[in-house]
Design an enzyme around this catalytic site. Sequence first.
Site, PDB file in Angstrom:
ATOM      1  N   SER A 232       0.838  -1.191   0.000  1.00 39.67           N
ATOM      2  CA  SER A 232       0.000   0.000   0.000  1.00 39.67           C
ATOM      3  C   SER A 232       0.870   1.237   0.000  1.00 39.67           C
ATOM      4  O   SER A 232       1.939   1.251   0.608  1.00 39.67           O
ATOM      5  CB  SER A 232      -0.904   0.010   1.243  1.00 39.67           C
ATOM      6  OG  SER A 232      -1.771   1.126   1.234  1.00 39.67           O
ATOM      7  N   HIS A 246      -2.651   7.195  -4.552  1.00 35.69           N
ATOM      8  CA  HIS A 246      -2.768   6.065  -3.631  1.00 35.69           C
ATOM      9  C   HIS A 246      -2.925   4.784  -4.433  1.00 35.69           C
ATOM     10  O   HIS A 246      -3.589   4.751  -5.467  1.00 35.69           O
ATOM     11  CB  HIS A 246      -3.991   6.247  -2.724  1.00 35.69           C
ATOM     12  CG  HIS A 246      -4.553   4.951  -2.214  1.00 35.69           C
ATOM     13  ND1 HIS A 246      -5.680   4.374  -2.739  1.00 35.69           N
ATOM     14  CD2 HIS A 246      -4.118   4.107  -1.234  1.00 35.69           C
ATOM     15  CE1 HIS A 246      -5.928   3.234  -2.107  1.00 35.69           C
ATOM     16  NE2 HIS A 246      -4.999   3.052  -1.192  1.00 35.69           N
ATOM     17  N   GLY A 399      -4.153  -2.534  20.840  1.00 39.36           N
ATOM     18  CA  GLY A 399      -2.724  -2.728  20.636  1.00 39.36           C
ATOM     19  C   GLY A 399      -2.239  -2.339  19.260  1.00 39.36           C
ATOM     20  O   GLY A 399      -1.142  -2.713  18.857  1.00 39.36           O
TER      21      GLY A 399
END
Length: 442
Positions: A232, A246, A399
């Site tokens: 990505s 993108h 997390g």
Amino acid sequence: MALHLGRTGAGPWWRAARGGCGRLRAGSPRGAAGPVCRAPGTHGAGQSRGLGHGPTARRGPWLGTGLAAALGGVAGLAAAAFGHVQRAEMVPKSSGARSSSSLEKPEEDELARRCRGFMAAPVTDPRELRRRPGDMKTKMELLILETQAQVCQALAQVDGVASFSVDRWERKEGGGGISCMLQDGNVFEKAGVSISVIHGSLSEEAAKQMRNRGRVMKSNDGKLPFTAMGVSSVIHPKNPHAPSFHFNYRYFEVEEADGNKYWWFGGGCDLTPTYLNQEDAVHFHRTIKEACDQHGPDLYPKFKKWCDDYFLIAHRGERRGIGGIFFDDLDSPSKEEVFRFVQSCAQAVVPSYIPLVKKHCDDSFTPQEKQWQQLRRGRYVEFNLVYDRGTKFGLFTPGSRIESILMSLPLTARWEYMHSPSENSKEAEILEVLRHPRDWVH
């Protein structure tokens, strides 16, 4: 147009500067070209027909655009949300693994040669990659590593003084990734290119959302083994006349308790200009269309519409940019044919975008044009934080590694109360296109 996946050489292209996390500096002038390399087990992107995405009854679309987006490295780079950062190292020319006599085999020498061109060593142990050279997980990991290196090389060549930091992170549950970041370059304000290769078991929350979308997977003691990987990138140039860009391409595989495996690919790319340039829009869409057309004439129009629908800032009534392609849940007609399609799309990244940056990176601009760019960057932030499913999944995961999730956001942005451009201005022109998508290739 012949589109080949360029290989980053280990020689003059890069020199490593140690300190902090790994750091790679461009050692070539703008516009230098690299040699050609293909992904393993492929011989170019041959013709195929009938690529499609699986029906909701088989697998709800949330899995591709939500979980697979987050875990496979889509916008927001949420796959990196689970990791611990380590210093990255380029694979040396003389790999320590050469002590193994098995490296005498030609195919293993080829893998070592290719690894030297990556931004860091593969996430998967090379010994495991050698044990399964024809497996899709091996082929896809090498493709995303080469795509990452190719794009970073091209960006550094354009920038001229670019310095990429390279963070290698690990996920304690299995796998990890490599995040390459450039900030405050000569041409690019911020550019990130990240890969992730992770595996483990789907969480109960993920399984619940899958059930909510119509797909009940047969788990083993509440566990569903999965593998997800992807590349990505989000690129924000400094010049308001050079567009932001993108792309992401990913692969997902999940195994049920009875041994049945489900797999699919997803991804896409889109262009976000501050000002409309018709010639640029046509070049970008035509290059992407040529890549799609190698595998079927219906793919580009279908995936172009999907892109226009997905990148919609609903509360503004406008798209994030001028589109591109977007697809998910691609699982037919065969794994190899869909892989070749994704490979063609990845190979189209540099030729579709880099010429536009070269064309505009030295354009003159006014303070008012820079301010409009900052306002459009604000819209970019709004989409990513409010609507992008991969970003939201990562942010709400306990997390999570926030720095990697938010790597897609611009370095600077601006919001003004009740801002509205003047009628018939260049700013109003781009807004008209964002509110009413166009067909750029006919």
